[in-house]
Design a protein around this motif. Sequence first.
Motif, PDB file in Angstrom:
ATOM      1  N   GLN A 155      34.430  -9.850  40.641  1.00  0.00           N
ATOM      2  CA  GLN A 155      33.065  -9.376  40.798  1.00  0.00           C
ATOM      3  C   GLN A 155      32.810  -8.876  42.221  1.00  0.00           C
ATOM      4  OE1 GLN A 155      30.492 -12.580  38.457  1.00  0.00           O
ATOM      5  NE2 GLN A 155      32.157 -13.511  39.604  1.00  0.00           N
ATOM      6  N   ASN A 156      32.126  -7.723  42.301  1.00  0.00           N
ATOM      7  CA  ASN A 156      31.739  -7.203  43.613  1.00  0.00           C
ATOM      8  C   ASN A 156      30.912  -8.215  44.391  1.00  0.00           C
ATOM      9  OD1 ASN A 156      32.429  -4.263  44.211  1.00  0.00           O
ATOM     10  ND2 ASN A 156      31.736  -4.106  42.100  1.00  0.00           N
ATOM     11  N   TYR A 157      29.871  -8.702  43.765  1.00  0.00           N
ATOM     12  CA  TYR A 157      28.884  -9.541  44.445  1.00  0.00           C
ATOM     13  C   TYR A 157      29.485 -10.868  44.882  1.00  0.00           C
ATOM     14  CZ  TYR A 157      24.385 -11.916  45.245  1.00  0.00           C
ATOM     15  OH  TYR A 157      23.320 -12.593  45.794  1.00  0.00           O
ATOM     16  N   ASP A 158      30.186 -11.538  44.000  1.00  0.00           N
ATOM     17  CA  ASP A 158      30.641 -12.901  44.252  1.00  0.00           C
ATOM     18  C   ASP A 158      31.982 -12.969  44.968  1.00  0.00           C
ATOM     19  OD1 ASP A 158      28.697 -14.723  42.338  1.00  0.00           O
ATOM     20  OD2 ASP A 158      29.102 -12.760  41.468  1.00  0.00           O
ATOM     21  N   ASP A 159      32.866 -12.002  44.714  1.00  0.00           N
ATOM     22  CA  ASP A 159      34.244 -12.106  45.209  1.00  0.00           C
ATOM     23  C   ASP A 159      34.551 -11.172  46.366  1.00  0.00           C
ATOM     24  OD1 ASP A 159      34.937 -14.015  43.159  1.00  0.00           O
ATOM     25  OD2 ASP A 159      34.968 -12.337  41.746  1.00  0.00           O
ATOM     26  N   LEU A 160      33.893 -10.018  46.399  1.00  0.00           N
ATOM     27  CA  LEU A 160      34.120  -9.051  47.483  1.00  0.00           C
ATOM     28  C   LEU A 160      32.929  -8.988  48.439  1.00  0.00           C
ATOM     29  CD1 LEU A 160      35.719  -6.150  45.407  1.00  0.00           C
ATOM     30  CD2 LEU A 160      36.878  -7.989  46.641  1.00  0.00           C
ATOM     31  N   TYR A 161      31.862  -9.705  48.105  1.00  0.00           N
ATOM     32  CA  TYR A 161      30.657  -9.790  48.942  1.00  0.00           C
ATOM     33  C   TYR A 161      30.008  -8.424  49.124  1.00  0.00           C
ATOM     34  CZ  TYR A 161      33.131 -14.127  49.600  1.00  0.00           C
ATOM     35  OH  TYR A 161      33.820 -15.289  49.366  1.00  0.00           O
ATOM     36  N   ALA A 162      30.033  -7.641  48.046  1.00  0.00           N
ATOM     37  CA  ALA A 162      29.479  -6.285  48.051  1.00  0.00           C
ATOM     38  C   ALA A 162      28.318  -6.217  47.069  1.00  0.00           C
ATOM     39  CB  ALA A 162      30.572  -5.274  47.668  1.00  0.00           C
ATOM     40  N   ASP A 163      27.104  -6.178  47.580  1.00  0.00           N
ATOM     41  CA  ASP A 163      25.907  -6.126  46.745  1.00  0.00           C
ATOM     42  C   ASP A 163      25.557  -4.666  46.476  1.00  0.00           C
ATOM     43  OD1 ASP A 163      23.582  -6.537  45.380  1.00  0.00           O
ATOM     44  OD2 ASP A 163      22.617  -7.762  46.917  1.00  0.00           O
ATOM     45  N   VAL A 164      26.317  -4.048  45.591  1.00  0.00           N
ATOM     46  CA  VAL A 164      26.225  -2.605  45.375  1.00  0.00           C
ATOM     47  C   VAL A 164      24.839  -2.188  44.898  1.00  0.00           C
ATOM     48  CG1 VAL A 164      27.275  -0.640  44.199  1.00  0.00           C
ATOM     49  CG2 VAL A 164      28.685  -2.614  44.811  1.00  0.00           C
ATOM     50  N   VAL A 215      30.105   5.642  47.818  1.00  0.00           N
ATOM     51  CA  VAL A 215      30.866   4.395  47.727  1.00  0.00           C
ATOM     52  C   VAL A 215      31.457   4.289  46.330  1.00  0.00           C
ATOM     53  CG1 VAL A 215      30.765   1.877  47.851  1.00  0.00           C
ATOM     54  CG2 VAL A 215      29.392   3.252  49.420  1.00  0.00           C
ATOM     55  N   SER A 216      32.706   3.835  46.263  1.00  0.00           N
ATOM     56  CA  SER A 216      33.383   3.636  44.985  1.00  0.00           C
ATOM     57  C   SER A 216      33.725   2.159  44.825  1.00  0.00           C
ATOM     58  CB  SER A 216      34.647   4.489  44.919  1.00  0.00           C
ATOM     59  OG  SER A 216      35.341   4.247  43.715  1.00  0.00           O
ATOM     60  N   PRO A 217      32.804   1.366  44.288  1.00  0.00           N
ATOM     61  CA  PRO A 217      33.034  -0.077  44.189  1.00  0.00           C
ATOM     62  C   PRO A 217      33.916  -0.445  43.007  1.00  0.00           C
ATOM     63  CG  PRO A 217      30.914   0.452  43.236  1.00  0.00           C
ATOM     64  CD  PRO A 217      31.479   1.751  43.792  1.00  0.00           C
ATOM     65  N   PHE A 218      34.407  -1.675  43.017  1.00  0.00           N
ATOM     66  CA  PHE A 218      35.093  -2.237  41.863  1.00  0.00           C
ATOM     67  C   PHE A 218      34.160  -2.166  40.653  1.00  0.00           C
ATOM     68  CE2 PHE A 218      36.581  -5.918  39.318  1.00  0.00           C
ATOM     69  CZ  PHE A 218      37.911  -5.548  39.159  1.00  0.00           C
ATOM     70  N   GLY A 219      34.732  -2.104  39.468  1.00  0.00           N
ATOM     71  CA  GLY A 219      33.962  -1.771  38.273  1.00  0.00           C
ATOM     72  C   GLY A 219      33.024  -2.828  37.738  1.00  0.00           C
TER      73      GLY A 219
END
Length: 451
Positions: free
Chosen positions: A275-284, A252-256
């Motif tokens: 933010q991945n967690y708050d804005d893209l809902y991705a808990d990397v 996986v290549s998440p936002f930085g």
Amino acid sequence: MRKPFLSSILCFLFCFMVCVPVGAEYRHSKREFRGAWIQCVNGQFLGMSTATMKRTLTYQLDELKKDGVNAIIFQVRPECDALYESKLEPWSRFLTGVQGKAPVPYWDPLQWMIEQCHRRGMELHAWINPYRAKTKTTTALANNHVAIKHPDRVFTYDGQFILNPGLPENRQYICDVVDDIVKRYDIDGLHIDDYFYPYPVAGLQIPDGNEFRRFGNGIKNVNDWRRDNVNVFIKELGETIHKRKPWVKFGVSPFGIYRNKKNAPAIGSNTNGLQNYDDLYADVLLWVNNGWIDYCVPQLYWQIGNPAADYKTLITWWNKYAGMRPLFIGEDVERTVKYADPSNPNVNQMPAKFALRANMNNVQGAVLWYAKAVVDNVGNYGQVLRSYYWKYPALPPLMPFIDRKKPKKPKNVTPVWTSDGYILFWTKPRGKDWDDVVVKYVVYRFGKGET
């Protein structure tokens, strides 16, 4: 694969030429992931004939091989379509210009790329965009496209169609598509990037209220529910891949940026951005720490000294918090050569970034955004790779959580002198299962007395 911003004034792009550091010895690694993304969604292949595209890709792969690249991440599914033969989804317009139209003369780009990469000793990771069903620039969809067959399973957002992550049938659909790829193609990895829920646009709401009411599973907060949807999907996708072929790597290549400190004082980075967690809902971090993915490539496309998202701050953060799975850094080639090193204004940031990565104990490589910039030698980046940083070949990092078992040694290794030089002969070692069968050899040559 989103870029935070790019300058359109090309003269600035070439202001700084990379200089090989003088007096500093770079530590070359025996194992290092050296990847490059080859994208199609930018339209670089549109209008090309089959022969021209093959020539273009052949040239890119040859140059990348010279530059030391050992893994290609090739985009094969940008909008629920296919740059490969599929009975589930239509041919991509980014290949033929018209969605659903097969290439003429016929060929299968994914199969061809697998063969070409393996011939050069490179891994091939098939890159898909899981949820995006239509990009902004696409105006017509094929009759067998999922958004035409099942319009109730997509929502519109900022000119795009998105497979609704709140629907269980969409998670199953994506897993079916991936299982089809993994089953039929000899890929080394399956790769997804940062498009989960859509990037937020001011004034636009995600239209998933009905799904939240139907599938909320007792979760009270819609943001927590969205994160749970993506978490369930990531876990199911990894299980789908490994059930079919345990050796295929899931990356996986998440936002930085995971989270900013102001939103999460205990764990956030000293940054100020999406933010991945708050804005893209991705808990990397959940995926990394639970072992649901096999490698992580955060997109650290910013420069050292960026006031909102400093590269040094972010690579230090990812190295600290995301070390439970192999960590490779997503590097922006154009931005690296555009900006001067704050500590040495006479050169660009390539030496400083390589030094930072080398000093991070959990960083095991990099993936370059994007391949064409390396091939075009923007800012002398490709030339310095091949002459210095990636001068010597490297093997991919070990992943003992996939395979801890070493194959047996080759037998009867015999060098035979011929008019063309030495030829090596050996007997392939026996192996029964996938984790002890030899599929690749590495041949070393040492001079007498050489370590």
